[in-house]
Design a protein around this motif. Structure first.
Motif: not given
Length: 530
Positions: A33, A69, A77, A80
């Motif tokens: 990420l 990440s 996360v 997202w």
């Protein structure tokens, strides 16, 4: 000879698994990420993993098994992932800290996933937490004036307004759509997990929502509110006849207040002069009682020059709002063609009776045979229209009283949200400062107020389209046009509906017929407050 720069690009692919490097661990598909990691570091780590035989994807997909990440929480996360359509329930992925990745690189293989490698997500009681679900298009949803998430929608609407004032229309629309989703929810949002899988909630909007839910406010929204540029844009665009580009130009010249504008020596056009003169009135909400009083006057004018003509109050008031920024009327006659020349006669009657402080009339420029089905470059319709500032005497304001009158000194000015019709306060000091004799005297002794009024004349054959378009909300209408184009291969405007498959215009006599042609369930005006 191949230029050196091109040779470098080609050689940089050496070692990339997609060019033939061995995939040693087919059961592991990694995605790094970029958020908080940065593009250059992500590119370096991706290349490192590929050289060691790991499959590292550039784009997130359902095949990814491990998301890595750096400096992100599990909730961040997951949010997202939800915005990418890869949330929980679709693809079971491991959410891992960068430490797992670096240890795996050192070992040359995927190391065992320990608790310290896992990103922690806030646990919620699934039995008590309501997860919401709504359709993708605002025109598929029913949005009443009852909003369970005002704090969230006001924040997103403010960011949308700031983007629009900054000539960032796409960004503004994204925030508007996100706010519209929250307005349609049947209950209050208490945790971001309730929003998983909902449409139109991008990463930026979700970040703002999460900030408010966790901290009570969004740092970005509060910073925008306090921005001198935003405050100046709000004040200057509050002048009737002044758009964002003109206000931006004035700000660059050092003009931030009405006082500075008055002393600048700028030559204002007729609309701007009227807007500045009646600034306070035009930035004060119009009540439903005042709108009804104006309707009575307009109906008298219309019937006196064309008996049988019909006047309909549109805009937010037709959607059930109790206050608005302006008042819109749609005028037609049941006999096609009788409306020709009506506007000039109505305007003349209103002027002769002293009801108009300012008016500008534009002629009907829509010709179906000439313009064809192509969607116009602007969403503005092309009906005969009168932009006016109406003088409403106090004795005309039936039903208004002290409780309804929001004009008291020291009140907050209310500025209309173009999509939702909601009202957002801005400090009124500058706006209240200039009440003077040119407005008719101080507010306490003034016997009338100025109100923005739009008069629109439509042929009866186009009346249903015009009524739908002028009822709003702005976002609801935008979504109707988007639905027509993307889902039905049709072109919808306030004048007509064209079916590209059949190659013909679809004639209607009601809003219900328009929804039926579009394959949508009819949404009454009171539920179009997107």
């Amino acid at each position: 000879m191949v230029p050196l720069k091109r040779r470098k690009v080609v050689s940089s692919n050496v070692g990339n698994i997609k060019t033939g490097a061995e995939n040693k661990f087919p059961q592991v598909v990694l995605f790094l990420l970029e958020r908080k990691m940065g593009a250059s570091r992500r590119a370096f780590l991706s290349q490192l993993g590929q050289k060691k035989g790991f499959q590292v994807e550039e784009v997130f997909s359902e095949s990814v098994t491990h998301v890595v990440s750096e400096n992100n929480s599990g909730d961040e996360v997951r949010t997202w992932l939800d915005s990418q359509g890869g949330g929980r329930g679709r693809t079971p992925v491991h959410l891992l800290d960068i430490s797992w990745y670096t240890e795996s690189m050192q070992a040359g293989r995927p190391v065992q996933i320990l608790d310290r490698h896992k990103l922690q997500e806030q646990q919620t009681d699934g039995a008590e937490l309501v997860v919401f679900s709504v359709p993708s298009y605002a025109c598929q949803r029913r949005t009443t004036l009852e909003n369970h998430n005002t704090v969230l929608t006001d924040a997103l609407s403010l960011l949308a307004e700031n983007a629009e004032l900054s000539d960032q229309e796409g960004r503004g629309v994204a925030f508007r759509r996100a706010a519209a989703v929250l307005k349609a929810l049947p209950g209050s949002v208490t945790h971001v997990t309730q929003l998983r899988g909902l449409p139109c909630l991008g990463e930026h909007s979700m970040r703002v929502i999460k900030d408010i839910l966790e901290n009570g406010a969004s740092a970005e929204v509060e910073s925008t509110k306090q921005s001198e540029r935003y405050k100046a844009l709000k004040v200057l665009t509050g002048i009737f006849g002044v758009g964002a580009k003109t206000a931006e130009r004035w700000i660059r010249e050092g003009i931030h207040t009405l006082h500075q504008l008055r002393g600048s020596g700028h030559t204002l056009n007729r609309a701007q002069q009227a807007g500045l003169q009646h600034y306070d009135d035009l930035n004060r909400p119009v009540t439903k009682a005042e709108a009804d009083a104006i309707r009575e006057v307009v109906e008298r004018a219309v019937v006196s020059v064309l008996p049988g003509a019909q006047v309909t109050l549109t805009g937010g008031f037709r959607r059930g709002k109790l206050t608005g920024h302006d008042v819109d009327f749609l005028i037609t006659h049941p006999e096609e063609g009788r409306e020709d020349g009506l506007m000039s006669k109505v305007v003349s009657w209103l002027e002769s009776q002293g009801f108009l402080l300012y008016q500008k009339t534009t002629r009907n420029s829509y010709l179906e045979s000439k313009d064809g089905p192509a969607r116009p470059s602007s969403n503005m319709d092309r009906f005969e229209r009168c932009f006016s500032i109406f003088k409403l005497d106090k004795d005309e304001r039936r039903g208004t009283n002290a409780a309804e009158d929001t004009s008291s000194v020291g009140a907050h000015v209310q500025v209309k949200d173009e999509d939702s019709g909601s009202q957002s306060p801005i400090l009124r000091d500058e706006q209240r400062r200039h009440v003077s004799a040119e407005d008719g005297g101080p507010e306490e002794t003034k016997l009338w107020r100025a109100v923005r009024v739009d008069l629109v004349v439509s042929p009866i054959s186009q009346f249903a389209f015009a009524l739908l378009g002028w009822t709003g909300s702005k976002l609801f209408e935008r979504e109707l046009r988007r639905w027509a184009g993307h889902e039905k291969n049709m072109s919808l405007s306030s004048h007509a509906l064209y079916d590209s498959k059949q190659g013909r215009y679809l004639r209607v006599t009601s809003e219900e017929e328009i929804f039926a042609h579009l394959g949508l369930e009819f949404v009454p005006p009171s539920e179009r407050n997107a």
